[in-house]
Design an enzyme around this catalytic site. Structure first.
Site, short mmCIF file in Angstrom:
data_model
loop_
_atom_site.label_atom_id
_atom_site.label_comp_id
_atom_site.label_asym_id
_atom_site.label_seq_id
_atom_site.Cartn_x
_atom_site.Cartn_y
_atom_site.Cartn_z
N ASN A 238 0.88 -1.17 0.00
CA ASN A 238 0.00 0.00 0.00
C ASN A 238 0.91 1.22 0.00
O ASN A 238 1.47 1.58 1.03
CB ASN A 238 -0.90 -0.02 1.23
CG ASN A 238 -1.80 1.20 1.33
OD1 ASN A 238 -1.86 2.01 0.41
ND2 ASN A 238 -2.50 1.33 2.44
N ASP B 203 -9.83 0.31 -4.28
CA ASP B 203 -10.75 0.77 -3.24
C ASP B 203 -12.13 1.09 -3.79
O ASP B 203 -13.13 1.08 -3.06
CB ASP B 203 -10.18 2.02 -2.56
CG ASP B 203 -9.70 1.74 -1.15
OD1 ASP B 203 -9.87 0.60 -0.69
OD2 ASP B 203 -9.17 2.65 -0.51
N GLY C 216 -10.52 1.60 12.83
CA GLY C 216 -9.91 2.05 14.08
C GLY C 216 -10.87 2.52 15.16
O GLY C 216 -10.83 2.06 16.30
#
EC number: 2.7.2.1
Length: 393
Positions: free
Chosen positions: A7, A144, A326
């Site tokens: 990435n 994505d 997260g």
């Protein structure tokens, strides 16, 4: 044999290394400050390693990574890395699934760079670097945007001048698709169903919701760019587009300057005036800081508003609401605050389950809840590694 997942940005390469046979992750890390002085490569393997190495470009970074992999006995030689899977932010409308990397695919990624000028160029540099550094490896890409290619015209269109939209390719693309797809596959396994209907709340520093019906994305909160949708760590999310013109005139500011403020100085950070890190803002919330309370309540309301719209879109059969990424995985406070603001169904969280540390996944709603609520840990790197293996099996 191994699978390397990459990435890359303009000055960094994040990586994860997997065993090809069982897809166990064995290492991860990052090469930072590529093309800048004081470069650093960090690797987590049997312990944490950190090396100070200057890297003039992505090719030099790729070569240094491979040298260090051998040096710390992560691999015996570079030929052990059989497959490389790259995360690429934007594939336009043409790349609608994970794909083997060939010249046609590279051309589409290059063409799509105008939609993702901060992300695609770095990914392309990394692709070309590893093609040279590991010429025997088989390469693949995950986009994505790909998972959202199933969104229909009603949901991907903007109500602007039609000719202009067609000419410039202005439409909703959506992002975080690799994560939304991973969670979809995981929920199918958890519920033992061939397809699922749910709303996925991918809430990290960047954040997006996805309405998933029959295991396909039917709408998502990010749009033409990742700036759209809900309030995020530093991004504003949706605002009245005329605010741009007003601020630029009043403050004698360029469009680029104000767009940068919307991307980097807004959201939780801009509203709270404390931090983009939710933990810092939650700490101030608990102390009664009025601005922290306002910021987190606004944040939770924006998320709940989108969640309610998407629950309506996937109704009547709703399998779950899922929190991931997260904040979604780690903030019991945000989960509670968001769910309390969704009124269209009786949704109840179990306080004890919501408060405990989550493993791979956890049901956090009560038996009385009309919609089950889960926390599921996302793993985009595993999704990319799995696709690389399938594409080359």
């Amino acid at each position: 044999m191994k699978i390397l997942v990459i990435n890359a940005g303009s000055s960094s390469i994040k990586f994860a290394l997997f065993e090809k046979e069982n897809l166990n992750q064995i290492a991860s890390g990052i090469a930072e400050r590529i093309g800048i002085e004081n470069g650093i490569i960090s690797i987590s393997f049997d312990k944490k390693y950190q090396f100070e190495i200057d890297m003039k470009d992505h090719l030099e970074a790729a070569k240094k990574l491979l040298e260090l992999f051998e040096q710390i006995s992560l691999i015996k030689n570079a030929d052990e890395i059989e497959l490389i899977g790259f995360r690429v932010v934007h594939g336009g409308i043409e790349l609608n699934k994970a794909s083997k990397l060939d010249q046609e695919t590279i051309s589409i990624i290059e063409k799509s760079a105008k939609y993702a000028p901060l992300h695609n160029p770095g990914a392309l540099q990394a692709i070309k670097a590893f093609q040279l550094a590991l010429p025997k490896a088989k390469l693949s890409v995950n986009l994505d945007t790909a998972f959202h290619s199933s969104i229909d015209k009603i949901n991907y269109s903007y109500p602007i001048n039609y000719e202009l939209a067609q000419k410039l390719g202005i439409r909703k693309f959506g992002f975080h698709g690799i994560s939304h797809r991973f969670i979809t596959n995981k929920l199918e396994k958890i519920l033992n169903k061939k397809s699922v209907n749910f709303v996925n709340l991918h809430i990290g520093n960047g954040a997006s919701l996805c309405a998933v019906k029959v295991s396909k994305s039917i709408d998502t909160s990010m749009g033409f760019t990742p700036l759209a949708g809900i309030m995020m760590g530093t991004r504003s999310g949706d605002i009245d587009p005329s605010i741009h013109e007003f601020v630029c005139k009043e403050e004698n500011m360029s469009i680029e300057e104000f767009t940068s403020i919307l991307n980097k100085q807004s959201g939780i950070s801009g509203v709270s005036q404390i931090s983009s890190d939710l933990r810092d803002v939650e700490e101030q919330y608990a102390k009664g800081n009025a601005q922290a309370i306002f910021a987190l309540d606004l944040y939770s309301q924006k998320i709940a508003d989108y969640a309610a719209i998407y629950l309506n879109k996937i109704a009547p059969q709703i399998d779950a609401i899922v929190f991931t990424a997260g904040v979604g995985e780690n903030s019991a406070f945000v989960r509670k605050n968001v769910i309390s603001r969704i009124k269209i169904k009786n949704i109840e969280l179990d306080e004890a389950l919501n408060s405990q540390k989550v493993g791979e996944y956890q049901l956090i709603s009560t038996k009385n809840s009309e919609i089950p609520v889960y926390v599921i840990r996302t793993n985009e790197e595993l999704m990319i590694a799995s696709d690389a293996k399938k594409l080359n099996s």
